[in-house]
Write a protein that holds these residues in place. Structure first.
Motif, PDB file in Angstrom:
ATOM      1  N   LEU A   1       0.741  -1.004  -0.321  1.00  0.00           N
ATOM      2  CA  LEU A   1      -0.328  -0.521  -0.124  1.00  0.00           C
ATOM      3  C   LEU A   1       1.068   1.105   0.482  1.00  0.00           C
ATOM      4  O   LEU A   1       0.732   2.067  -0.891  1.00  0.00           O
ATOM      5  N   SER A   2       2.447   1.253   0.993  1.00  0.00           N
ATOM      6  CA  SER A   2       2.840   1.929   0.376  1.00  0.00           C
ATOM      7  C   SER A   2       3.118   2.713  -0.384  1.00  0.00           C
ATOM      8  O   SER A   2       3.612   4.004  -0.990  1.00  0.00           O
ATOM      9  N   ARG A   3       3.930   1.611  -0.870  1.00  0.00           N
ATOM     10  CA  ARG A   3       4.764   1.104  -2.819  1.00  0.00           C
ATOM     11  C   ARG A   3       3.277   1.941  -3.467  1.00  0.00           C
ATOM     12  O   ARG A   3       3.963   3.170  -4.323  1.00  0.00           O
TER      13      ARG A   3
ATOM     14  N   ALA B   1       0.973  11.457 -21.676  1.00  0.00           N
ATOM     15  CA  ALA B   1      -0.650  11.171 -20.708  1.00  0.00           C
ATOM     16  C   ALA B   1      -1.150   9.886 -20.959  1.00  0.00           C
ATOM     17  O   ALA B   1      -1.523   9.292 -20.559  1.00  0.00           O
ATOM     18  N   ARG B   2      -0.868   9.115 -22.307  1.00  0.00           N
ATOM     19  CA  ARG B   2      -1.531   7.961 -22.546  1.00  0.00           C
ATOM     20  C   ARG B   2      -0.276   7.206 -21.844  1.00  0.00           C
ATOM     21  O   ARG B   2      -0.631   5.972 -22.534  1.00  0.00           O
ATOM     22  N   LEU B   3       0.979   6.877 -21.462  1.00  0.00           N
ATOM     23  CA  LEU B   3       2.049   6.334 -21.198  1.00  0.00           C
ATOM     24  C   LEU B   3       1.425   5.099 -20.724  1.00  0.00           C
ATOM     25  O   LEU B   3       1.797   4.322 -20.083  1.00  0.00           O
ATOM     26  N   ASP B   4       0.641   5.279 -19.181  1.00  0.00           N
ATOM     27  CA  ASP B   4       0.023   4.696 -18.366  1.00  0.00           C
ATOM     28  C   ASP B   4      -0.757   3.784 -19.071  1.00  0.00           C
ATOM     29  O   ASP B   4      -0.936   2.331 -18.591  1.00  0.00           O
ATOM     30  N   GLU B   5      -1.568   3.813 -19.972  1.00  0.00           N
ATOM     31  CA  GLU B   5      -2.019   3.025 -20.835  1.00  0.00           C
ATOM     32  C   GLU B   5      -1.452   1.650 -22.143  1.00  0.00           C
ATOM     33  O   GLU B   5      -2.040   1.381 -22.600  1.00  0.00           O
ATOM     34  N   VAL B   6      -0.086   2.321 -22.184  1.00  0.00           N
ATOM     35  CA  VAL B   6       0.272   1.301 -22.375  1.00  0.00           C
ATOM     36  C   VAL B   6       0.895  -0.302 -22.509  1.00  0.00           C
ATOM     37  O   VAL B   6       1.211  -0.193 -21.050  1.00  0.00           O
TER      38      VAL B   6
ATOM     39  N   GLU C   1       3.776   5.704  -5.650  1.00  0.00           N
ATOM     40  CA  GLU C   1       3.053   5.946  -6.963  1.00  0.00           C
ATOM     41  C   GLU C   1       2.641   6.668  -7.463  1.00  0.00           C
ATOM     42  O   GLU C   1       2.438   7.585  -8.059  1.00  0.00           O
ATOM     43  N   MET C   2       1.020   6.997  -6.871  1.00  0.00           N
ATOM     44  CA  MET C   2      -0.182   7.414  -7.282  1.00  0.00           C
ATOM     45  C   MET C   2       0.786   8.448  -6.854  1.00  0.00           C
ATOM     46  O   MET C   2      -0.067   9.481  -7.961  1.00  0.00           O
ATOM     47  N   TRP C   3       1.189   9.332  -5.384  1.00  0.00           N
ATOM     48  CA  TRP C   3       1.778  10.417  -5.378  1.00  0.00           C
ATOM     49  C   TRP C   3       2.489  11.196  -6.311  1.00  0.00           C
ATOM     50  O   TRP C   3       2.491  12.505  -7.097  1.00  0.00           O
ATOM     51  N   ARG C   4       3.614  10.533  -6.820  1.00  0.00           N
ATOM     52  CA  ARG C   4       4.454  10.186  -7.361  1.00  0.00           C
ATOM     53  C   ARG C   4       3.800  11.162  -8.727  1.00  0.00           C
ATOM     54  O   ARG C   4       3.880  11.895 -10.074  1.00  0.00           O
ATOM     55  N   MET C   5       2.972   9.722  -9.053  1.00  0.00           N
ATOM     56  CA  MET C   5       2.314  10.471 -11.109  1.00  0.00           C
ATOM     57  C   MET C   5       0.881  11.378 -10.404  1.00  0.00           C
ATOM     58  O   MET C   5       0.464  12.245 -12.075  1.00  0.00           O
TER      59      MET C   5
END
Length: 406
Positions: A173-175, A250-255, A179-183
């Protein structure tokens, strides 16, 4: 001494089931010993009390008697006119009955008390600390506080394994949270950079538009209008390229990563052809190590290769060198150029979205997304991206790609 410690460690690492069984066995043995001791003591007290009564009240219920036959005493004996307990005073008789009641109730009472004590000890020694740790951890996780660690007690039982599983969940959960905050932070930076970089060409276009409305057609020559329109067209094209690059980021997360078996030789051949085309007048060299097939997404690897080589070609003076290696369960792709290299700030922030080094200011076509895209793609392939300056000068960027099963 060592054997004793080892035995204690084995006992501590027993499962909760077998620990409970051992506690219950000890409980039964202790309860039985206590009950037997109480029974023996009470029996002894009753016997002593009875003997005391015999001495004190014996004459009241014992009577001498003779058996006489034909006037001759044949036998002398004692007969009892009443039972000893019948003539003992009530207050003393109650004590005797109390000892009997204790003897009768000692087994059930002692066993119940010992079982209660055993349950309390088992809870305090085996369950209390882990349950408190789980409760505290669950409370902090519920409050989105993940900046802590759950330490197992190293007993190796079910509760410790539960604590270990909870620690893995907290770490995951921490990771995910980081990661969410980084994104989100990268998205915020991208939006801020997007707004900032759009301002200049839009201001220029607005200025030229006002210029044409004000002076056309009376005070502008055909050549001046054509020149103005060409400048505006260049800025419009730049905006189009910028918007396309923004959409790609913006589409990198969908790759989707789709690994398949591909040989290192095939990747090398494709990289050699594309590298020559990208570097044009520069000297391009490619070295490789390792053979055979690997499980990788060739299209993604080549996409990272294209971005890194294009970036290196932009700053190289004469030479771009690429090294492709198979290292264990990963591919390593290193791209070097003989340019001026990264500045100290560039080494820290080169992979951030929309970061442009001071040297990039002269390059209007550079939007600061190339290395960010490469890092994101490498991470989606299980690898990472590293930037540094080569000892002999120039920039060096290395991307790694883990082998993945399709």
């Amino acid at each position: 001494m060592g054997k004793v410690k080892a035995r204690k460690r084995r006992l501590r690492r027993l499962s909760l089931k077998w620990s409970f069984v051992m506690y219950e066995i000890v409980c039964v043995l202790v309860a039985l010993a206590i009950a037997l001791a109480l029974t023996a003591v009470c029996a002894e007290l009753q016997n002593n009390l009875y003997n005391t009564w015999e001495l004190r009240y014996g004459d009241e219920y014992r009577r001498p008697a003779q058996i006489v036959i034909d006037g001759e005493v044949v036998d002398e004996q004692i007969y009892y006119s009443a039972g000893l307990l019948d003539i003992v005073p009530a207050e003393e008789h109650d004590r005797y009955n109390l000892y009997g009641a204790v003897t009768l109730l000692s087994y059930p009472v002692v066993f119940i008390v010992c079982m209660l004590i055993t349950g309390i000890l088992f809870y305090r020694r085996k369950l209390k600390a882990p349950l408190r740790a789980i409760e505290q951890a669950a409370g902090r996780i519920a409050q989105s506080d993940l900046d802590f660690s759950i330490v197992a007690l190293e007993n190796g039982n079910e509760m410790d394994r539960a604590l270990g599983s909870m620690e893995k969940m907290r770490a995951a959960l921490s990771r995910s949270s980081r990661e969410m905050w980084r994104m989100l932070e990268e998205r915020r930076q991208m939006q801020a950079a997007f707004s900032h970089d759009l301002r200049t060409p839009l201001t220029i276009l607005r200025g030229y538009s006002d210029f044409l409305r004000k002076y056309f057609p009376d005070r502008l020559t055909r050549e001046k209008v054509t020149e103005t329109l060409e400048v505006m067209d260049n800025h419009i094209a730049r905006l189009e390229r910028y918007a396309a690059t923004m959409g790609e980021a913006a589409r990198l997360d969908e790759v989707a990563v789709t690994p398949a078996r591909v040989s290192v030789e095939t990747l090398r051949a494709q990289m050699a052809a594309e590298g020559e085309a990208l570097c044009r007048d520069l000297h391009f060299s490619l070295e490789s190590g390792g053979e055979g097939e690997v499980e990788a997404d060739a299209a993604l690897v080549l996409r990272v290769f294209d971005n890194l080589v294009s970036n290196a070609a932009r700053y190289a003076k004469t030479n771009v060198a690429v090294t492709l290696l198979r290292l264990g369960d990963a591919l390593s792709l290193t791209v070097e150029d003989d340019g001026s290299g990264f500045s100290p700030e560039g080494l820290r922030r080169a992979v951030e979205p929309y970061f442009r080094d001071k040297a990039d200011a002269r390059d209007g076509e550079h939007f600061g997304l190339g290395l960010y895209i490469c890092r994101t793609l490498a991470e989606r392939h299980g690898g990472a991206l590293f930037v540094e300056n080569a000892p002999e000068g120039g920039a060096r960027v290395r991307a790694t790609f883990k082998f993945l099963k399709g």
